[in-house]
Scaffold this active site. Structure first.
Site, PDB file in Angstrom:
ATOM      1  N   GLY A 131     -24.865  38.260 -44.381  1.00 42.35           N
ATOM      2  CA  GLY A 131     -24.327  36.932 -44.705  1.00 42.35           C
ATOM      3  C   GLY A 131     -24.654  35.865 -43.684  1.00 42.35           C
ATOM      4  CB  CYS A 132     -25.891  35.806 -40.269  1.00 43.80           C
ATOM      5  SG  CYS A 132     -24.264  36.011 -39.571  1.00 43.80           S
ATOM      6  CD  GLN A 133     -29.669  29.216 -42.838  1.00 42.47           C
ATOM      7  OE1 GLN A 133     -29.154  28.674 -41.874  1.00 42.47           O
ATOM      8  NE2 GLN A 133     -30.186  28.530 -43.831  1.00 42.47           N
ATOM      9  CB  SER A 134     -30.424  33.461 -37.665  1.00 47.65           C
ATOM     10  OG  SER A 134     -29.225  32.799 -37.428  1.00 47.65           O
TER      11      SER A 134
END
Lengths: 137, 405
Positions: A50-53
């Site tokens: 769920g993290c973009q990075s």
């Protein structure tokens, strides 16, 4: 230092910066303090969804104290996770699980982020609390 | 010479400040800003003449229908199609491609057939074709690129065979800015009787399109990337194909009569326009076209090219910067990476300095994999941008690199 005292310290630290760029500059500096995750834990299991990075988070539990290590492919995310670890590492699972992380709002971190990044931040907090809950038994 | 001062006054959003800095909007490949006349058209529709089209028995409905159909005529002349019926209103480029893949694709693709695309396609010109290939047990082939970001025409020729049933190619790469030799591709494909779809999303606002001269079978684009509303777009198709194609969606407007056992479909173009469309959005296309034509598409192309050249020259002076996509034939897209720096870190800092760019894979993951990078920072220019803004952007990139060092 208590979780609260550490949060207050961070709030004071950030209060001296006026512009968003300066605050980010500080986050980048904090990134250098991040206790880096050991290579063997930098795997799919430790990756926060769920993290973009990409963010890898690992926890260790000794003498009723939890310690976190992490890494990310972006510097700014490294800085953010470093802040979270600075506040929460070295405390009991119960303290971590029950902590109210008011410093996130107070330093305007939520306002500095796009909604997508904010979700990522929430996912990091969630994962930290999940690890702690496991140790609470 | 463009009167940039006057042009900038026509785009109210350009006066905005972001984190106290004047907005430098370099994300035009994602969506363009809207001139006052486009905004006024949308407002006026809802304030003054909102009503449904093609069915009303009253004054305002007739008025709305006339304005709506007038847009079709404007688009026809804008891209120089032969017939009015060849212009279909859709929700956008993605919707147009899905329409063609679903309706035309199902009609012409069978087991063992092949569809050709390039490796630089946007996801919206990959996934619909993958879906139809999966359904029909057909194969999707990709044309590779050279290290400058140009498609390899020889490889395309090698892929062409009697198995090829369709070709879908982007006119301009949204990540690299590369302008593909579409006329040459179309000519070659037609020698094999293969129809060609051109994804014009990144081209229409930057260069003059003539679908008759190109002789493409389909040409698709979005209104929001050419200074009009989001949520609407165009499918141009040759009349002979559109007539053969079955409807894509069923509903109101696309039927002549409905019997519970069988319905009779409308003729073109309404056959493909089921349901009440985004009327105000479609109406906004007319003033957008007028605005671009007023400024002049050749003038726009020239000016944007100068901006690109200047930005390219200046960014190359920064140590560690590599430009991704360095073909001579490019639109105003500048994609770059910086040694040891993540594009997202750079993008965040640029944003805090008021510079809006896009970072990441730009919905072209296969291209990123082929280039062996995770993403780029992409600055994309429009004719309302200035050389001074390029300077601000360059300084912001320098500062970001310094901060991240």
């Amino acid at each position: 230092m208590s979780i609260q005292a550490k949060q207050d310290e961070i709030i004071a630290e950030f209060s001296s910066f006026n512009s968003p760029v300066d605050r980010y500059d500080h986050i980048i500096k904090i990134a250098k303090e991040l206790p880096i995750i050991e290579k063997q834990y930098k795997n799919e299991d430790c990756l926060i969804k769920g993290c973009q990075s990409k963010v890898w988070l690992h926890s260790e539990f000794n003498n009723n104290i939890v310690a976190f290590t992490a890494d990310s492919d972006t510097v700014i995310t490294k800085g953010i996770i470093a802040l979270l670890i600075r506040v929460l590492s070295g405390h009991t699972p119960k303290e971590i699980f029950e902590s109210d992380l008011y410093f996130i709002d107070k330093i305007g971190m939520n306002k500095l982020f796009s909604p997508i990044r904010n979700n990522g931040l929430l996912e990091m907090v969630k994962q930290i609390k999940l690890y702690s809950k496991q140790y609470m038994g | 010479m463009l009167n940039i001062k006057k042009i900038r006054r026509d785009f109210p959003i350009l006066k905005r400040k972001i984190y106290g800095h004047p907005l430098v909007y370099f994300d035009n490949a994602a969506t363009t800003q809207k001139p006052q006349k486009v905004i006024d058209t949308i407002n006026k529709f809802y304030i003054y003449s909102n009503s449904n089209i093609h069915r009303g028995a009253h004054y305002m409905s007739d008025e709305a229908t006339i304005s709506y159909e007038k847009v079709r005529a404007s688009v026809k002349s804008f891209i120089n199609s032969k017939h009015l019926e060849e212009i279909i209103f859709t929700k956008g480029t993605t919707d147009s491609i899905n329409l063609v893949a679903s309706s035309f694709g199902r009609l012409i693709i069978s087991e063992g057939d092949e569809i050709i695309i390039t490796i630089m396609e946007h996801h919206s010109n990959i996934v619909p074709w993958q879906m139809i290939c999966e359904e029909k047990k057909a194969k999707l082939l990709t044309i590779p690129i050279n290290d400058k970001g140009g498609m390899l025409f020889d490889e395309f020729e090698k892929l062409l065979s009697i198995k090829t049933k369709f070709i879908a190619i982007t006119h301009v790469s949204n990540t690299l800015g590369t302008i593909n030799p579409i006329k040459k591709i179309i000519n070659k494909a037609h020698l094999f009787n293969v129809p060609v779809l051109i994804d014009g999303a990144q081209a229409v606002a930057h260069t003059k399109i003539d679908v008759q001269d190109l002789d493409c079978d389909f040409y698709v684009f979005s209104a929001h990337k050419m200074y009009a509303s989001t949520g609407v777009g165009i499918l141009y198709g040759k009349e002979k194909w559109l007539n053969e194609m079955p409807p894509y969606q069923g509903g109101g407007s696309m039927i002549k009569s409905v019997n519970i056992n069988k319905s009779i479909y409308s003729e073109l173009p309404h056959k493909f326009e089921a349901g009440t469309p985004n009327i105000a959005g479609i109406m906004s296309i007319d003033p957008a076209i007028l605005y671009m034509e007023d400024v002049g598409l050749h003038e726009i192309e020239d000016y944007e090219h100068q901006l690109l050249e200047y930005a390219t020259q200046e960014i190359m002076k920064i140590k560690g910067v590599s430009i991704i996509g360095i073909m001579d034939d490019k639109t105003s897209i500048l994609s770059f990476i910086v040694d040891g720096k993540h594009p997202s870190d750079i993008g965040i800092i640029l944003d805090k300095l008021g510079v809006a760019v896009r970072t990441g894979h730009h919905c072209t993951e296969p291209l990123m994999r082929c280039l062996n990078i995770s993403g780029t920072v992409r600055a994309s220019f429009a004719f309302y941008n200035t050389f001074q803004e390029v300077d601000i952007f360059i300084n912001a990139v320098k500062l970001a690199i310094k901060m991240l060092n």
